[in-house]
Design an enzyme around this catalytic site. Structure first.
Site, short mmCIF file in Angstrom:
data_model
loop_
_atom_site.label_atom_id
_atom_site.label_comp_id
_atom_site.label_asym_id
_atom_site.label_seq_id
_atom_site.Cartn_x
_atom_site.Cartn_y
_atom_site.Cartn_z
N TRP A 221 -13.80 6.19 7.96
CA TRP A 221 -13.31 6.19 9.36
C TRP A 221 -12.51 7.55 9.71
O TRP A 221 -11.98 7.75 10.93
CB TRP A 221 -12.43 4.99 9.69
CG TRP A 221 -11.24 5.02 8.35
CD1 TRP A 221 -11.44 4.31 7.14
CD2 TRP A 221 -10.17 5.64 8.31
NE1 TRP A 221 -10.42 4.40 6.58
CE2 TRP A 221 -9.53 5.14 7.01
CE3 TRP A 221 -9.53 6.46 9.18
CZ2 TRP A 221 -8.28 5.72 6.63
CZ3 TRP A 221 -7.98 6.87 8.85
CH2 TRP A 221 -7.75 6.55 7.44
N ASN A 222 -11.79 8.37 8.83
CA ASN A 222 -11.01 9.05 9.04
C ASN A 222 -11.42 10.34 10.10
O ASN A 222 -10.82 10.81 11.03
CB ASN A 222 -10.09 9.73 8.20
CG ASN A 222 -10.79 10.54 7.03
OD1 ASN A 222 -12.26 10.55 6.86
ND2 ASN A 222 -10.25 11.34 6.16
N CYS B 282 -8.54 14.00 3.68
CA CYS B 282 -8.74 14.31 2.06
C CYS B 282 -8.23 15.63 1.51
O CYS B 282 -8.12 15.72 0.48
CB CYS B 282 -10.39 14.04 1.79
SG CYS B 282 -11.51 15.22 2.95
N GLU C 296 -2.93 9.25 -4.01
CA GLU C 296 -3.37 9.82 -2.77
C GLU C 296 -2.35 9.18 -1.77
O GLU C 296 -2.53 7.89 -1.48
CB GLU C 296 -4.75 9.67 -2.32
CG GLU C 296 -5.58 10.49 -1.33
CD GLU C 296 -6.79 10.40 -0.85
OE1 GLU C 296 -7.42 9.29 -1.48
OE2 GLU C 296 -7.61 11.32 -0.49
N GLU D 12 -18.33 12.71 -1.79
CA GLU D 12 -17.10 13.34 -1.45
C GLU D 12 -16.20 12.44 -1.26
O GLU D 12 -15.85 11.36 -0.45
CB GLU D 12 -17.43 13.95 -0.04
CG GLU D 12 -18.42 15.01 0.52
CD GLU D 12 -18.20 16.26 -0.11
OE1 GLU D 12 -16.85 16.50 -0.26
OE2 GLU D 12 -19.27 17.18 -0.21
N GLY E 235 -15.97 8.95 0.93
CA GLY E 235 -14.75 7.81 1.11
C GLY E 235 -13.92 7.99 -0.39
O GLY E 235 -13.93 9.00 -0.87
N SER E 236 -13.19 6.86 -0.65
CA SER E 236 -12.41 6.83 -1.72
C SER E 236 -13.13 7.08 -2.86
O SER E 236 -14.30 6.57 -3.17
CB SER E 236 -11.73 5.46 -1.58
OG SER E 236 -12.49 4.55 -1.97
N LYS F 137 -24.49 3.81 7.18
CA LYS F 137 -23.66 2.85 7.59
C LYS F 137 -22.32 3.40 7.67
O LYS F 137 -21.77 4.16 6.63
CB LYS F 137 -23.61 1.90 6.26
CG LYS F 137 -22.78 0.64 6.42
CD LYS F 137 -22.03 0.16 5.15
CE LYS F 137 -20.69 0.83 4.95
NZ LYS F 137 -19.66 0.72 5.83
N PRO F 138 -21.71 3.28 9.00
CA PRO F 138 -20.43 4.09 9.05
C PRO F 138 -19.37 3.06 8.50
O PRO F 138 -19.56 1.71 8.29
CB PRO F 138 -20.21 4.15 10.54
CG PRO F 138 -21.19 3.01 11.15
CD PRO F 138 -22.41 2.52 9.96
P1 NAP Z 1 -13.46 3.92 1.63
O1 NAP Z 1 -12.61 2.65 1.50
O2 NAP Z 1 -13.92 4.37 0.14
O3 NAP Z 1 -14.77 3.41 2.37
C1 NAP Z 1 -15.58 4.70 2.85
C2 NAP Z 1 -16.93 4.13 3.27
O4 NAP Z 1 -17.36 3.18 2.01
C3 NAP Z 1 -16.79 3.07 4.41
O5 NAP Z 1 -17.85 3.04 5.29
C4 NAP Z 1 -16.63 1.70 3.71
O6 NAP Z 1 -16.71 0.79 4.43
C5 NAP Z 1 -17.65 1.85 2.48
N1 NAP Z 1 -17.43 0.97 1.27
C6 NAP Z 1 -16.40 0.50 0.94
N2 NAP Z 1 -16.58 -0.43 0.02
C7 NAP Z 1 -18.10 -0.35 -0.29
C8 NAP Z 1 -18.81 -0.92 -1.12
N3 NAP Z 1 -18.44 -1.72 -2.04
N4 NAP Z 1 -20.22 -0.61 -0.93
C9 NAP Z 1 -20.58 0.19 -0.02
N5 NAP Z 1 -19.86 0.82 0.98
C10 NAP Z 1 -18.49 0.58 0.52
O7 NAP Z 1 -12.51 5.19 1.99
P2 NAP Z 1 -12.01 4.96 3.28
O8 NAP Z 1 -10.72 4.27 3.38
O9 NAP Z 1 -13.06 4.74 4.75
O10 NAP Z 1 -11.80 6.83 3.58
C11 NAP Z 1 -10.72 7.39 2.91
C12 NAP Z 1 -11.12 7.96 1.77
O11 NAP Z 1 -12.16 8.93 1.89
C13 NAP Z 1 -9.87 9.07 1.25
O12 NAP Z 1 -9.91 8.60 -0.18
C14 NAP Z 1 -10.43 10.36 1.66
O13 NAP Z 1 -9.74 11.28 0.69
C15 NAP Z 1 -11.75 10.23 1.56
N6 NAP Z 1 -12.71 11.30 2.22
C16 NAP Z 1 -13.02 12.19 1.50
C17 NAP Z 1 -13.73 13.47 2.23
C18 NAP Z 1 -14.46 14.49 1.51
O14 NAP Z 1 -15.03 15.23 2.24
N7 NAP Z 1 -14.06 14.51 0.38
C19 NAP Z 1 -13.60 13.21 3.69
C20 NAP Z 1 -12.97 12.30 4.24
C21 NAP Z 1 -12.54 11.09 3.65
P3 NAP Z 1 -15.73 -0.19 5.16
O15 NAP Z 1 -15.09 0.79 6.10
O16 NAP Z 1 -16.42 -1.43 5.76
O17 NAP Z 1 -14.66 -0.62 4.22
#
Ligand code: NAP
Length: 473
Positions: free
Chosen positions: A142-143, A276, A377, A242, A220-221, A166-167
């Site tokens: 989402w960020n 990130c 983080e 990522e 994501g995380s 899937k967003p």
């Molecule tokens: P997240 O909780 O891991 O969620 C990322 C995505 O994964 C969301 O679409 C989320 O859906 C989905 N998701 C969560 N659990 C899942 C599962 N069991 N199976 C499939 N999909 C699942 O991370 P976030 O809080 O949205 O984003 C923040 C993180 O992203 C931070 O750690 C940041 O550093 C990282 N990030 C990295 C980069 C990079 O390029 N390296 C860029 C941007 C962000 P829901 O929204 O429904 O939970």
């Protein structure tokens, strides 16, 4: 949902709220497993035809999408601020960054070629082909709710892959807007598919286990990334990951402390620290520590928090209540262990803030390894600052993290910058530069920050399979 060229409402829905005001923005379709399977089937059915289009046809559609995105920049940025919270100026910058990927890969599509390799046998030739991997499953956070989509969609489509995306559940409206734009650009039915949900686990499982999906690209995380990677490994799927970061910033003795504080303050509080590549530990040489902190605190106190649609606002809300609670915990832990709280440090309250999720821009000094914030983080507006004495010490401490995404260095000494750049175990290094990113440059991390790169020529390689053909003439 957008499946096989049609929009679907779905029977159940989930709510999307403005994180600054708490206002209900929309009810969005809650996909079922049948919807996700239908999206995968549509992408699979569309793959053969799409992969056989010429790179010039694919390029033209991406270019059209680029033009549409620029034409709709204001509306998209307004939607992003409303749904995700970042100030409007930052949202406009993100839409431009998102459009840059469409343009870059519209061009890069034309540069995918193979190669010929000479053989030791006179009559033998080797030819290497690069072909699209197949149906791609994409999961985004989402960020950065628009650019994280185009950073995956553009190279996948340019390579000739079809996609199911899937967003994040907090920002599906930005994803819907991107798909409306791609539909308008003319991508054929089935080539791009969107599934929305507030219960992502079943989608992840389907993406990792369905035989028709050949590649999973996830941003994501680290925690969720590791889980999906292990699931995908059981089905031998290609992955790009990522993930999270814990960027060190090193301000060397010869740097101008005011200039460095200004730059690091800008990148630290960008997107309310929800990036990130946000600096998570700021190491400042002891000889300029006091001056650096003075400027950092002075500038941090001037930041104005609030609804990002108002022009004077420089820092928006956090995405949800859980994020505020995490920051409260990190500050409490750090202060209990001896950090000095120089400003902020608490949730913002009052009529402007109570309906949203706001945290005061914060500076913590004298942070140590014993504190949670040193390794965890932060993902919020807390600048954690500490002093260092020697190059050797700061290199070892900067690398003391499981993550390896971004790092920053401030110095005017070329040889020192070069030594640090070589020794730091991070995928992206900014030297006197707080924005070392571009659609034309490879973005990605080492270690727990992930696998693969996005953007640049590396970005399209993630969606290509290599095929060797040896033949006799
Ligand atoms: P997240 O909780 O891991 O969620 C990322 C995505 O994964 C969301 O679409 C989320 O859906 C989905 N998701 C969560 N659990 C899942 C599962 N069991 N199976 C499939 N999909 C699942 O991370 P976030 O809080 O949205 O984003 C923040 C993180 O992203 C931070 O750690 C940041 O550093 C990282 N990030 C990295 C980069 C990079 O390029 N390296 C860029 C941007 C962000 P829901 O929204 O429904 O939970």
């Amino acid at each position: 949902m957008y499946i096989n060229g049609s929009w679907r409402e779905g029977d159940a829905h989930f709510a999307v709220h403005n994180p600054a005001t708490g206002e209900l923005l929309a009810q969005v379709a809650e996909s079922t497993p049948e919807d996700v399977k239908a999206a995968i089937a549509a992408a699979d059915a569309a793959f053969n035809h799409w992969s056989e289009t010429t790179v010039y046809e694919r390029s033209a559609l991406l270019y059209k999408a680029y033009e549409l995105m620029l034409a709709e920049k204001q509306e998209l940025a307004h939607l992003m601020t409303t749904e995700q919270g970042k100030p409007l100026r930052a949202a406009l910058n993100e839409v431009q960054y998102a459009a840059d990927f469409l343009l870059w890969f519209a061009e890069e599509a034309k540069r995918v070629g193979g190669r010929n390799i000479p053989s030791v046998r006179a009559e033998q030739r080797f030819m290497v082909l690069q072909q699209p991997v197949g149906v791609v499953a994409a999961i985004t956070p989402w960020n950065y709710p628009i650019s994280m989509l185009t950073r995956k969609l553009a190279p996948a489509l340019a390579a000739g892959c079809t996609v199911v995306l899937k967003p994040a559940e907090s920002t599906p409206l930005c994803a819907i807007a991107v798909f409306k734009l791609l539909e308008k650009a003319g991508f054929p039915a089935g080539v791009i598919n969107l599934v929305t949900t507030s219960t992502p686990a079943f989608v992840g499982e389907l993406f990792c286990t369905d035989k028709r999906i050949k590649k999973l690209t996830f941003t994501g995380s680290t925690w969720v990334g590791k889980h999906l990677n292990s699931l995908a490994a059981q089905h031998m799927k290609r992955v790009s990951m990522e993930l999270g970061g814990h960027a060190p910033a090193i301000v060397c003795a010869d740097a101008d402390p005011h200039h460095a504080a200004k730059g690091l303050g800008l990148v630290k509080f960008l997107n309310a620290g929800q990036a990130c590549i946000s600096p998570n530990r700021i190491f400042v040489h002891r000889s300029i520590y006091v001056s650096f902190l003075e400027t950092m605190v002075d500038r941090t106190k001037k930041l104005i928090a609030g609804n990002g649609l108002q022009t004077e606002i420089s820092i928006g809300p956090l995405i949800n209540e859980a994020a505020v609670i995490k920051l409260e915990r990190q500050v409490e832990d750090a202060v209990a262990k001896g950090a000095r709280l120089l400003c902020g440090g608490k949730r913002l309250t009052g009529p402007t803030f109570d309906a949203g999720h706001f945290f005061a821009p914060t500076v913590l000094a004298d942070v140590t390894e014993q504190m949670d914030i040193y390794y965890e983080e932060t993902f919020g507006p807390i600048a954690a600052v500490l002093a260092f004495d020697t190059e050797e010490e700061v290199t070892q401490r900067a690398n003391d993290t499981d993550y390896g995404l971004a790092a920053y260095i401030y110095t005017q000494q070329f040889s020192l910058a070069h030594r640090l750049m070589e020794k730091l175990n991070f995928g992206i290094i900014g030297i006197n530069d707080i924005n070392p990113t571009s659609a034309a440059a490879p973005f990605g991390g080492m270690n727990a920050s992930g696998l693969g790169r996005e953007g640049a020529e590396e970005g399209i390689q993630e969606y290509l399979e290599t095929k060797l053909c040896g033949y006799l003439i």
